[in-house]
Design an enzyme around this catalytic site. Structure first.
Site, short mmCIF file in Angstrom:
data_model
loop_
_atom_site.label_atom_id
_atom_site.label_comp_id
_atom_site.label_asym_id
_atom_site.label_seq_id
_atom_site.Cartn_x
_atom_site.Cartn_y
_atom_site.Cartn_z
CB CYS A 1 -5.07 6.60 6.35
SG CYS A 1 -4.35 6.99 7.96
CD GLN B 1 -2.80 1.17 2.43
OE1 GLN B 1 -2.43 1.73 3.45
NE2 GLN B 1 -3.97 0.55 2.32
NE ARG C 1 -8.46 -2.37 18.37
CZ ARG C 1 -8.41 -1.28 19.13
NH1 ARG C 1 -8.71 -0.11 18.61
NH2 ARG C 1 -8.06 -1.35 20.39
#
Length: 333
Positions: free
Chosen positions: A84, A54, A212
């Site tokens: 982001c 990325q 996560r």
């Protein structure tokens, strides 16, 4: 996720059922490519393919150059970061801030695709639903990006304004999937096999991205894959397996970072692994006082061995939320 999805963690997730893993965010700023942080992020030694890297930035020419640089170092897929939400990234108009400048976002996509296409390297892109509730433009951008040559889109079901708060929504992801032909990946709050099933059914997405929820629980990938293929649940890992998995991961982690940095950066992985387990909080506090790799490893083995005296399999722990919330302030979405 910057500070999380380094090579050792990606390899761990792949071993435990992930079909695909994307690198931490690599800057497009050429003057930083030789820094220790970037060189570690660009290290793919021994990593199974496909190797997806990325990249993040705000200048189309620099992003194209960064794509070429990473391809020369083994990247087989280039992923553009437009997801982001971190302030240090968005304040420079990178990450999800690019969704507010559709002309620049499209210029970046076109420049990166122009470099990658002759090398037969696909370009993918991750974004959010938009900048805010009043500026949800993922659907419009998705159509533009598809026409410009993006091979796959990943959508996190929150706006940049939300950050990692509230709940992910999947209507936008479903709308994008219905509007484009290229594969669409759904992301956000996928923390159980049942949630994976429901998100796939609702959005009709081609795949799921789990972030996560894999921190401290990397076997979630095999749990989800098993549930989707059979409708049944795998048993929780045994305490001994969890100990061995984490021990192997730490050996790889130390190998990349060395003793000083490795011990300190390993603390978060250990903390996630023991989160919610009986005695986990006290053990995490003790772990944070250790400064040598072997001390850390031995303490970890001893703690899991003690836990194994009471439990054969890991007891249930609360699921993690906020799918791709970063450990590092500069996240890779």
């Amino acid at each position: 996720m910057a500070g999380v999805t380094d090579r050792p963690f990606r390899q761990l997730c792949r071993r435990l059922g992930a079909g695909y893993a994307v690198s931490e965010m690599v800057t497009s700023r050429k003057e930083l490519w030789n820094s220790l942080k970037t060189s570690r992020r660009a290290d793919h030694a021994g990593e199974p393919g496909p190797i997806a890297v990325q990249i993040a930035g705000t200048d189309a020419a620099m992003m194209a150059e960064a794509a070429a640089y990473n391809i020369d170092r083994g990247a087989q897929i280039i992923d553009i970061n437009m997801g982001c939400p971190a302030k240090k990234v968005c304040n420079k108009w990178a990450g999800s801030a690019l969704m507010r400048n559709e002309v620049l976002a499209l210029d970046i996509v076109e420049a990166v695709v122009a470099v990658c296409a002759p090398r037969c390297v696909p370009v993918t892109l991750k974004m959010r639903t938009g900048w805010s509730a009043d500026e949800r433009n993922a659907l419009r951008l998705a159509r533009l990006f598809e026409a410009a040559g993006i091979a796959m889109l990943t959508i996190h079901g929150r706006t940049r304004e939300q950050g990692y708060t509230g709940l992910a929504e999947y209507d936008t992801i479903a709308a994008v999937k219905a509007a484009v032909v290229i594969p669409v990946v759904a992301n956000g709050d996928i923390d159980s096999p049942e949630k994976a099933r429901d998100v796939l059914a609702y959005t009709q997405a081609d795949a799921l991205m789990i972030g996560r929820a894999a921190q401290g629980r990397p076997w979630i990938f095999r749990e989800v894959a098993h549930f989707l293929s059979t409708g049944g649940h795998l048993p929780a890992p045994t305490v001994a397996e969890a100990r061995d998995v984490l021990t192997e991961h730490l050996h790889d982690h130390y190998g990349l970072y060395g003793e000083l940095s490795g011990v300190r950066s390993a603390r978060k992985h250990i903390g996630w692994a023991v989160r919610g387990l009986p005695g986990g909080d006290a053990f995490r506090r003790h772990m944070n006082t250790l400064e040598r790799c072997e001390e850390q490893l031995q303490a970890l083995r001893d703690w899991f061995d003690d836990l194994g005296q009471t439990y054969h399999r890991l007891p249930a722990t609360p699921a993690a939320n906020d799918e791709d919330a970063p450990a590092d302030p500069a996240c890779a979405a």
